[in-house]
Design an enzyme around this catalytic site. Structure first.
Site, mmCIF file in Angstrom:
data_model
loop_
_atom_site.group_PDB
_atom_site.id
_atom_site.type_symbol
_atom_site.label_atom_id
_atom_site.label_comp_id
_atom_site.label_asym_id
_atom_site.label_seq_id
_atom_site.Cartn_x
_atom_site.Cartn_y
_atom_site.Cartn_z
ATOM 1 N N GLU A 80 16.409 -4.429 2.039
ATOM 2 C CA GLU A 80 16.936 -5.000 3.406
ATOM 3 C C GLU A 80 17.697 -6.284 3.444
ATOM 4 O O GLU A 80 18.563 -6.486 4.099
ATOM 5 C CB GLU A 80 15.655 -4.981 4.335
ATOM 6 C CG GLU A 80 15.295 -3.537 4.989
ATOM 7 C CD GLU A 80 14.429 -2.858 3.952
ATOM 8 O OE1 GLU A 80 14.199 -1.600 4.099
ATOM 9 O OE2 GLU A 80 14.080 -3.223 3.086
ATOM 10 N N HIS A 133 3.709 -0.622 9.951
ATOM 11 C CA HIS A 133 4.749 0.242 10.417
ATOM 12 C C HIS A 133 4.715 0.530 11.887
ATOM 13 O O HIS A 133 5.292 1.537 12.619
ATOM 14 C CB HIS A 133 4.784 1.811 9.643
ATOM 15 C CG HIS A 133 5.146 1.592 8.367
ATOM 16 N ND1 HIS A 133 3.926 1.028 7.508
ATOM 17 C CD2 HIS A 133 6.121 1.898 7.531
ATOM 18 C CE1 HIS A 133 4.413 1.264 6.122
ATOM 19 N NE2 HIS A 133 5.828 1.682 6.214
#
Length: 367
Positions: A96, A165
Site C-alpha cells: 500500500e 479488518h
C-alpha cells in the site's frame, strides 16, 4: 500509467486537450428524487461511475490490489481492464505504501488516480502519503500543486473479520485539513459521490461499506444519466420528521431508517439525515433539523471518543443549544477492538434497537 505520465511531461500540456476532452462541471444542479426508474446495487453504481469517468476523462486511472485480472476483490472494477487496458487499470503488489505514493506522484503531474484499498485498515500502511503527501501539498505549495486523487475501498465492520479488518476511519481522516471525506449509503450516493470525488481537484477519501455492496436501491433516470453528480458537503434528509433528529452515515443510515419505522408505530416522528459528506460536514442541515425537532441522536459504527458524533454534538451545542429540549444521545461502536466471536461482534456495533431506545430517551418515553 507511466506512458500517460510521459505523454503529459513530453507534450508539456494536458492529455485532456490532446484527447479533445470537454470541461465538465464539478457537480450538477442538485435536485431531489425523481420517480424511480429501476433498481441498482451499490456495486453496480460504483462500477458504472468508474467506467463513465474513465471514459470521459483519459487522465483517470485505477490502481490497487486485484483490481485488474481478478476484476476487483469485491468486483467493483469488473470489466474495466478489458475496456481500458493495463495502463489505466493497474494491478499492484501487496504494498500500500508503494502504490499510494505512486498515485500521489501521478496526481502531482496532473493525472487523476483512483487508489483502491482492499480495506481501509490497510490504508494505515500508506497514511504518510495520504496525510503528508496528498492532504497538505496544496496548502504548503501556496496553491501551486493540486492533488486530484481518490482513495477508496470498504471501511468499518464487515462480518467475522476481526479487529484488524473492522476499523471505521471516518473520524480519523475527517480530522485532517486538506482531505474531503465521503461515505455513501445508497446506490444514488455511491454513483453521485464517486463521480464528484473523481472530478474534484483535491484528495478525497471515499469510505464504502462491504456489507452494502450487494444491497439494491431504487434509482431514477436522473441518477443513471452520465452527467449526474452529487455536491460534496451536502447531507440528504432521507425521512422528514418533527420529534427527533437522527444523523447517520454509510450502513447506519439503513439502521436509522428502520428505527424510524419502529418509532413511528409508537407515535414518534423521527427525521433521518444521511450525512453523505463527513468532511466538509453539512452543519446547516443538521442544525436546521435540530431547531425543528429539538432533539438529536447521532449514530456511527466508529469508536465514541473523538468520533463523528462528537463533532456533530459540538456543532449543535455551539449553534443550537437553546433549541435542545433533551440531552444529545450518541450511539457508537463499543470502545474496544472489534471482537471476532459473532455474538460479541453484534454487541460491539450499533443495532436498530439501540437507536430506538436512544430516540425514546430523548423524547422522554419509557424504554
Amino acid at each position: 500509467m507511466l506512458g500517460i505520465i510521459r505523454q503529459k511531461v513530453n507534450a508539456g500540456g494536458s492529455p485532456i486537450l490532446a484527447f479533445g476532452q470537454r470541461i465538465r462541471p464539478a457537480v450538477s444542479a442538485w435536485r431531489g428524487y425523481s420517480s424511480a426508474a429501476k433498481e441498482m446495487t451499490v456495486r453496480e453504481a460504483l462500477n458504472s461511475a468508474l467506467d463513465e469517468e474513465m471514459s470521459a476523462d483519459p487522465k483517470v486511472f485505477l490502481m490497487g490490489e486485484e483490481v485488474g485480472e481478478y476484476q476487483g476483490a469485491y468486483k467493483i472494477s469488473k470489466g474495466l481492464l478489458d475496456k481500458y487496458g493495463p495502463e489505466r487499470v493497474l494491478d499492484t503488489p501487496i504494498t500500500e505504501a508503494g502504490f499510494t505514493g505512486i498515485g500521489v506522484g501521478a496526481a502531482y503531474h496532473g493525472l487523476k488516480p483512483v487508489i483502491e484499498f482492499m480495506t481501509f485498515n490497510f490504508s494505515m500502511q500508506a497514511i504518510d502519503h495520504i496525510i503528508n503527501s496528498a492532504a497538505k501539498s496544496n496548502y504548503m505549495s501556496a496553491g501551486q500543486i493540486s492533488v486530484p486523487i481518490v482513495f477508496r475501498g470498504p471501511n468499518g465492520a464487515a462480518a467475522g473479520v476481526g479487529a484488524q479488518h473492522s476499523h471505521c476511519y471516518a473520524a480519523w481522516y475527517a480530522s485532517c485539513p486538506g482531505l474531503k471525506v465521503l461515505a455513501p449509503y445508497s446506490s444514488e450516493d455511491a454513483r453521485g459521490l464517486l463521480k464528484a470525488a473523481i472530478r474534484d481537484p483535491d484528495p478525497v477519501v471515499f469510505l464504502e461499506n462491504e456489507l452494502l455492496y450487494g444491497e439494491t436501491f431504487p434509482v431514477s433516470a436522473e441518477v443513471l444519466d452520465s452527467s449526474f453528480c452529487l455536491p460534496i458537503g451536502k447531507a440528504k434528509i432521507e425521512k422528514e420528521g418533527k420529534d427527533v433528529t437522527i444523523t447517520a452515515f454509510s450502513k447506519m443510515v439503513g439502521y436509522a431508517l428502520k428505527a424510524a419505522e419502529i418509532l413511528a408505530k409508537e407515535g414518534i416522528s423521527a427525521e433521518v439525515i444521511n450525512l453523505r459528506s463527513i468532511r466538509p460536514l453539512d452543519r446547516n442541515t443538521i442544525n436546521a433539523s435540530v431547531r425543528k425537532t429539538n432533539r438529536l441522536v447521532t449514530v456511527e459504527e466508529g469508536f465514541p471518543q473523538h468520533g463523528v458524533g462528537a463533532e456533530i454534538c459540538a456543532s449543535v451545542v455551539e449553534e443550537s443549544f437553546g433549541y435542545l429540549d433533551a440531552p444529545v444521545e450518541r450511539i457508537a461502536g463499543a470502545d474496544v477492538p472489534m471482537p471476532y466471536a459473532a455474538n460479541l461482534e453484534r454487541l460491539a456495533v450499533p443495532q436498530v434497537e439501540d437507536i430506538v431506545r436512544a430516540a425514546k430517551r430523548a423524547c422522554y418515553r419509557s424504554v
